[in-house]
Design an enzyme around this catalytic site. Sequence first.
Site, PDB file in Angstrom:
ATOM      1  N   LYS A  94      48.016  58.621 -42.653  1.00  0.00           N
ATOM      2  CA  LYS A  94      46.760  58.977 -43.305  1.00  0.00           C
ATOM      3  C   LYS A  94      46.432  60.440 -43.050  1.00  0.00           C
ATOM      4  CE  LYS A  94      44.527  54.434 -43.300  1.00  0.00           C
ATOM      5  NZ  LYS A  94      43.340  53.649 -42.851  1.00  0.00           N
ATOM      6  N   ARG A 102      52.020  51.060 -41.149  1.00  0.00           N
ATOM      7  CA  ARG A 102      51.226  50.503 -42.240  1.00  0.00           C
ATOM      8  C   ARG A 102      52.185  50.176 -43.391  1.00  0.00           C
ATOM      9  NH1 ARG A 102      48.525  55.238 -40.453  1.00  0.00           N
ATOM     10  NH2 ARG A 102      46.468  54.811 -39.498  1.00  0.00           N
ATOM     11  N   TYR A 161      42.006  46.884 -30.148  1.00  0.00           N
ATOM     12  CA  TYR A 161      43.076  45.982 -29.744  1.00  0.00           C
ATOM     13  C   TYR A 161      42.986  45.564 -28.280  1.00  0.00           C
ATOM     14  CZ  TYR A 161      45.373  47.274 -34.115  1.00  0.00           C
ATOM     15  OH  TYR A 161      45.656  47.475 -35.439  1.00  0.00           O
ATOM     16  N   ARG A 221      51.674  44.654 -37.768  1.00  0.00           N
ATOM     17  CA  ARG A 221      51.200  45.896 -37.133  1.00  0.00           C
ATOM     18  C   ARG A 221      50.280  45.557 -35.952  1.00  0.00           C
ATOM     19  NH1 ARG A 221      49.967  51.467 -37.998  1.00  0.00           N
ATOM     20  NH2 ARG A 221      47.752  52.018 -37.828  1.00  0.00           N
ATOM     21  N   HIS A 277      49.819  43.694 -42.211  1.00  0.00           N
ATOM     22  CA  HIS A 277      49.027  44.223 -41.098  1.00  0.00           C
ATOM     23  C   HIS A 277      49.055  43.285 -39.901  1.00  0.00           C
ATOM     24  CE1 HIS A 277      46.506  47.609 -40.070  1.00  0.00           C
ATOM     25  NE2 HIS A 277      45.719  46.797 -39.390  1.00  0.00           N
ATOM     26  N   HIS A 292      46.693  56.581 -35.222  1.00  0.00           N
ATOM     27  CA  HIS A 292      45.231  56.623 -35.261  1.00  0.00           C
ATOM     28  C   HIS A 292      44.746  58.020 -34.870  1.00  0.00           C
ATOM     29  CE1 HIS A 292      44.847  51.993 -34.572  1.00  0.00           C
ATOM     30  NE2 HIS A 292      45.051  52.308 -35.836  1.00  0.00           N
TER      31      HIS A 292
END
Length: 300
Positions: free
Chosen positions: A175, A151, A281, A249, A246, A272
């Site tokens: 995150k 990210r 995806y 990414r 992004h 994730h």
Amino acid sequence: MTATVLDRLIDDFLYFLRVEKGLSPATLEAYSRDLQRHGAFLRQQGLTGLQSVDPALLVTFFAALRHEGLGVRSRVRLLAALRGFYRFAVDQRQLTENPLLLLDSPRLLQTLPGCLSPAEVDRLLQVRGQDCLLDQRDQTMLELLYASGLRVSELVGLRCSDYQATTGMVRVMGKGSRQRLVPVGEPAQDCLRHYLAQVRPQLLSDADSPALFLSRRGRGLTRQGFWLMIKRRARQAGLTQTITPHTLRHSFATHLLENGADLRVVQMLLGHADITTTQIYTHVSREHLQRVHERFHPRP
């Protein structure tokens, strides 16, 4: 054709909406179209009932709708129809739990960023400026972004100590303060070695910053500054579509899947927490497989 459990459940739900809820004929017709569309998707997956429907499959369904060009308003209506349908299925004891309860609407309705082809990525990475310090820094950041799928906040937040030159890995704080290790390919490693040895010391000047990537004043970069840089380079590369950090990414994940990477591995590399996030995806990968099949199978 014999009606399946799914077909009968859809008919029962539409009858419920007409008799119990008193919906108008126009609304019932729209709901019927939406539910038949969902039923067709489930049948393509080999399902005749709802027992095997899970959040990942629903994410895949809505990703396919986005890719087909179905507008946001139509997807909002379809989502409303499915919420009622899955509640009804639980009430009728066709399901023990509602898989839609585990997903939030923004995740299902968001638009995926564009994906560059490998050739377009090469064009972006081959853009050269005036060979000044900032151009070399920018080149290193773009190489690392595509090599690792970070990210943009993770990229600009890297510290020098996060790059492990001996193993070719970067340690990333993602995150939720979750750390992960991501491998970096040789082109990005070459750029990093040159940047650390020749470029960063000059940018650092008299400042004392632990940040890996520095501004001309020797301070850490901002996300906004990187966004502007990548847009400028995209124009120089002759790329007409909207390019954001992004986009690289997304291209990173898509190209891995198209070349046979396992979804769980891609989930780990992207950081994730939930596999259903990575699942969005896979529709691109399935398209690639279909093209390969049509090109090489003797009876496509």
